[in-house]
Design a protein around this motif. Structure first.
Motif, PDB file in Angstrom:
ATOM      1  N   GLU A  38       0.848  -1.111  -0.024  1.00 47.67           N
ATOM      2  CA  GLU A  38      -0.026  -0.173  -0.159  1.00 47.67           C
ATOM      3  C   GLU A  38       1.015   1.193   0.096  1.00 47.67           C
ATOM      4  O   GLU A  38       0.542   2.206  -0.719  1.00 47.67           O
ATOM      5  CB  GLU A  38      -0.970   0.158   1.074  1.00 47.67           C
ATOM      6  CG  GLU A  38      -1.651   1.346   1.410  1.00 47.67           C
ATOM      7  CD  GLU A  38      -2.808   1.459   0.250  1.00 47.67           C
ATOM      8  OE1 GLU A  38      -3.477   2.626   0.381  1.00 47.67           O
ATOM      9  OE2 GLU A  38      -3.043   0.640  -0.537  1.00 47.67           O
ATOM     10  N   ALA A  39       1.856   1.269   0.770  1.00 52.95           N
ATOM     11  CA  ALA A  39       2.856   2.338   0.899  1.00 52.95           C
ATOM     12  C   ALA A  39       3.539   2.673  -0.424  1.00 52.95           C
ATOM     13  O   ALA A  39       3.770   3.738  -0.797  1.00 52.95           O
ATOM     14  CB  ALA A  39       4.002   2.112   1.853  1.00 52.95           C
ATOM     15  N   ARG A  41       2.419   1.697  -3.303  1.00 52.59           N
ATOM     16  CA  ARG A  41       1.264   2.024  -4.316  1.00 52.59           C
ATOM     17  C   ARG A  41       1.196   3.947  -4.190  1.00 52.59           C
ATOM     18  O   ARG A  41       1.004   4.508  -5.093  1.00 52.59           O
ATOM     19  CB  ARG A  41      -0.012   1.340  -4.176  1.00 52.59           C
ATOM     20  CG  ARG A  41      -1.228   1.841  -5.358  1.00 52.59           C
ATOM     21  CD  ARG A  41      -2.545   1.203  -4.701  1.00 52.59           C
ATOM     22  NE  ARG A  41      -3.028   1.668  -3.646  1.00 52.59           N
ATOM     23  CZ  ARG A  41      -3.627   3.028  -3.199  1.00 52.59           C
ATOM     24  NH1 ARG A  41      -3.867   3.613  -4.527  1.00 52.59           N
ATOM     25  NH2 ARG A  41      -4.047   3.434  -2.230  1.00 52.59           N
ATOM     26  N   LEU A  42       1.028   4.216  -2.627  1.00 49.66           N
ATOM     27  CA  LEU A  42       0.780   5.396  -2.655  1.00 49.66           C
ATOM     28  C   LEU A  42       2.113   6.612  -3.130  1.00 49.66           C
ATOM     29  O   LEU A  42       1.844   7.404  -3.782  1.00 49.66           O
ATOM     30  CB  LEU A  42       0.692   5.680  -1.045  1.00 49.66           C
ATOM     31  CG  LEU A  42      -0.835   5.248  -0.663  1.00 49.66           C
ATOM     32  CD1 LEU A  42      -0.458   5.018   0.811  1.00 49.66           C
ATOM     33  CD2 LEU A  42      -1.899   6.057  -0.921  1.00 49.66           C
ATOM     34  N   GLN A  45       1.782   6.820  -6.782  1.00 44.58           N
ATOM     35  CA  GLN A  45       0.780   7.640  -7.068  1.00 44.58           C
ATOM     36  C   GLN A  45       1.216   9.030  -7.010  1.00 44.58           C
ATOM     37  O   GLN A  45       0.946  10.378  -7.601  1.00 44.58           O
ATOM     38  CB  GLN A  45      -0.561   7.328  -6.202  1.00 44.58           C
ATOM     39  CG  GLN A  45      -1.764   8.147  -6.737  1.00 44.58           C
ATOM     40  CD  GLN A  45      -3.034   7.807  -5.694  1.00 44.58           C
ATOM     41  OE1 GLN A  45      -3.165   6.778  -5.074  1.00 44.58           O
ATOM     42  NE2 GLN A  45      -3.975   8.666  -5.984  1.00 44.58           N
ATOM     43  N   GLY A  46       1.912   9.382  -5.645  1.00 46.46           N
ATOM     44  CA  GLY A  46       2.173  10.898  -5.428  1.00 46.46           C
ATOM     45  C   GLY A  46       3.370  10.971  -6.475  1.00 46.46           C
ATOM     46  O   GLY A  46       3.330  12.415  -6.810  1.00 46.46           O
ATOM     47  N   ILE A  61      -1.382  12.337  -0.845  1.00 48.57           N
ATOM     48  CA  ILE A  61      -1.031  11.073  -0.920  1.00 48.57           C
ATOM     49  C   ILE A  61       0.164  10.683  -0.348  1.00 48.57           C
ATOM     50  O   ILE A  61       0.405   9.704   0.418  1.00 48.57           O
ATOM     51  CB  ILE A  61      -1.177  10.786  -2.435  1.00 48.57           C
ATOM     52  CG1 ILE A  61      -2.283  10.875  -3.223  1.00 48.57           C
ATOM     53  CG2 ILE A  61      -0.476   9.183  -2.813  1.00 48.57           C
ATOM     54  CD1 ILE A  61      -3.409  10.066  -2.751  1.00 48.57           C
ATOM     55  N   GLN A  64      -0.034  10.077   3.647  1.00 46.89           N
ATOM     56  CA  GLN A  64      -0.754   8.955   3.852  1.00 46.89           C
ATOM     57  C   GLN A  64       0.304   7.916   3.679  1.00 46.89           C
ATOM     58  O   GLN A  64       0.482   7.002   4.644  1.00 46.89           O
ATOM     59  CB  GLN A  64      -1.769   8.587   2.532  1.00 46.89           C
ATOM     60  CG  GLN A  64      -3.105   9.123   2.900  1.00 46.89           C
ATOM     61  CD  GLN A  64      -3.875   8.808   1.736  1.00 46.89           C
ATOM     62  OE1 GLN A  64      -4.225   7.569   1.612  1.00 46.89           O
ATOM     63  NE2 GLN A  64      -4.516   9.892   1.161  1.00 46.89           N
ATOM     64  N   ALA A  65       1.603   7.932   2.901  1.00 52.73           N
ATOM     65  CA  ALA A  65       2.324   6.995   2.672  1.00 52.73           C
ATOM     66  C   ALA A  65       3.263   7.112   3.726  1.00 52.73           C
ATOM     67  O   ALA A  65       3.991   6.045   4.493  1.00 52.73           O
ATOM     68  CB  ALA A  65       3.100   7.241   1.189  1.00 52.73           C
ATOM     69  N   THR A  81       9.889   9.613   0.881  1.00 50.34           N
ATOM     70  CA  THR A  81       8.736  10.315   1.119  1.00 50.34           C
ATOM     71  C   THR A  81       8.718  11.653   1.416  1.00 50.34           C
ATOM     72  O   THR A  81       8.017  12.716   1.165  1.00 50.34           O
ATOM     73  CB  THR A  81       7.674   9.490   2.076  1.00 50.34           C
ATOM     74  OG1 THR A  81       7.682   8.030   1.788  1.00 50.34           O
ATOM     75  CG2 THR A  81       6.167  10.071   2.093  1.00 50.34           C
TER      76      THR A  81
END
Length: 244
Positions: A38-39, A41-42, A45-46, A61, A64-65, A81
């Protein structure tokens, strides 16, 4: 015989729910792996939103990551990040917020031994100070980044850093020093085949010669930059060079 069969059926009814529960119960490792995916994917996306200049959405986004990678204690992705958050805030003009995130990323990159990432972060901090008009501070960070980039062999970012140092010296009125750094950047740009930024460096050299009153030399460099800008389809850069 009938009684025995009934007993087995009853036993089967008791066992079935237990078997199903065991099958659907995720392990700790599976849960961790799911959060890690999930991390990732985020983060992707970011990255795409940043490229699309959707900076506010990218920040949402990436936050969230950041929560997930901190839960996972994944320092490498935490630093990535933080840097991406800093980049988006910088592009929104929120330079102090950008600095806050870069300064959180820097010690993590040092702690995990990511020298290339450390150099990139130092370079990013330098850019922010440059934008804030704090030229000496910008130079301090560029000069910290430069030996690291040389040590890890990141020639593309080394050339960018040399160009950035040249820009600072040019802004400070130290034109000969600016030329020295542009002339170090130029052969590296050519060696790595980065034609767009090669044209930028040629244009910058032309600007310095123009400021020094050496107009024919300035023209020589502008005329080298122009066909490259046309070749790579950089119409904005082409217009700038024509104007110069």
């Amino acid at each position: 015989m009938k009684k025995i069969l009934t007993s087995f059926l009853a036993l089967g009814i008791c066992l079935t729910p237990l078997t199903v529960m065991l099958m659907v119960q995720p392990t700790w490792g599976q849960a961790q792996n799911s959060r890690s995916q999930e991390a990732e994917r985020l983060l992707e996306q970011g990255r795409k939103l940043t490229q699309q200049q959707e900076h506010q959405k990218a920040i949402q986004i990436l936050q969230q990551a950041l929560t997930i990678v901190r839960e996972l204690k994944d320092q490498k992705r935490e630093a990535t990040t933080l840097v991406r958050l800093g980049l988006n805030y910088s592009r929104l003009g929120q330079k102090q917020k950008a600095l806050d995130f870069y300064n959180q990323a820097l010690p993590i990159r040092r702690a995990v031994g990511d020298r290339s990432g450390e150099a990139t972060t130092l370079n990013n901090i330098g850019r922010v100070y440059d934008d804030l008009g704090q030229k000496q501070k910008a130079l301090d960070f560029y000069n910290q980044a430069l030996p690291l980039l040389r040590a890890v062999g990141n020639r593309s970012v080394e050339a960018t850093t040399l160009n950035n140092i040249g820009l600072v010296y040019s802004d400070l009125g130290q034109k000969q020093k600016a030329l020295d750094f542009y002339n170090q950047a130029l052969p590296i740009r050519r060696a790595v085949g980065d034609r767009s930024v090669e044209a930028t460096t040629l244009n910058n050299i032309g600007l310095v010669y123009s400021d020094l009153g050496q107009k024919q030399k300035a023209l020589d460099f502008y005329n080298q930059a122009l066909p490259i800008r046309r070749a790579v389809g950089d119409r904005s850069g082409e217009a700038t060079t024509l104007n110069n």
